[in-house]
Design an enzyme around this catalytic site. Structure first.
Site, mmCIF file in Angstrom:
data_model
loop_
_atom_site.group_PDB
_atom_site.id
_atom_site.type_symbol
_atom_site.label_atom_id
_atom_site.label_comp_id
_atom_site.label_asym_id
_atom_site.label_seq_id
_atom_site.Cartn_x
_atom_site.Cartn_y
_atom_site.Cartn_z
ATOM 1 N N CYS A 20 8.376 21.680 -22.579
ATOM 2 C CA CYS A 20 8.798 21.029 -23.823
ATOM 3 C C CYS A 20 7.703 21.055 -24.896
ATOM 4 O O CYS A 20 7.957 20.700 -26.035
ATOM 5 C CB CYS A 20 9.249 19.592 -23.560
ATOM 6 S SG CYS A 20 7.924 18.504 -23.039
ATOM 7 N N CYS A 22 8.655 12.429 -20.153
ATOM 8 C CA CYS A 22 7.643 11.860 -21.055
ATOM 9 C C CYS A 22 6.873 10.730 -20.372
ATOM 10 O O CYS A 22 5.660 10.594 -20.553
ATOM 11 C CB CYS A 22 8.292 11.335 -22.332
ATOM 12 S SG CYS A 22 9.044 12.628 -23.345
#
Length: 146
Positions: free
Chosen positions: A34, A103
């Site tokens: 990402c 995350c």
């Protein structure tokens, strides 16, 4: 994608953003898939985290998890900071959408990388701390991005 109020608050008003002059430990971790990169700085005195800062290049959820992770470790012992897992970060933020769980893993790993750096610099062993990775992509069983 639905974000909790806490995630939005930590994204819009992140805590502990910045760098440190002479940190006790620094950890940088990324996710090649990402493109997020997270850097965590720790100021540790007598085994207690006096301050924590971060710089994150990434999405809103990456900023929010960095902010929350640094908040969670301030004032804690090095050993207590090890217990700040991605699940603890997610719970403190009232959850994350499944595609953003990585995350919180990034925040955990960056924190652990900074603790590892501190341990290496001081020639100490932190019980339960594993050598960090540079890229979390293969570390956790993460859901695929949608």
């Amino acid at each position: 994608m639905e974000y909790s109020e806490k995630v939005m608050d930590h994204f819009m008003n992140p805590r502990n953003v910045g760098e440190m002059e002479n940190p006790s430990g620094v950890g940088t971790v990324g996710n090649a898939k990402c493109g997020d990169i997270m850097k965590v700085y720790l100021d540790i005195e007598n085994g207690i985290i006096k301050d924590a800062k971060f710089k994150t290049f990434g999405c809103g959820a990456a900023v929010a998890t960095s902010s929350m992770a640094t908040e969670l470790v301030k004032g804690k012992s090095v050993q207590e900071a090890l217990e700040v897992t991605n699940k603890a970060v997610m719970e403190a933020l009232d959850g994350l959408p499944p595609v953003k769980v990585h995350c919180s893993c990034l925040a955990e790993e960056a924190l652990h990388a900074a603790l590892w750096d501190y341990a290496q610099k001081n020639g100490i062993v932190i019980e339960g701390l594993k050598e960090p990775v540079d890229d979390i992509e293969h570390l956790h069983d993460l859901p695929e991005e949608v």
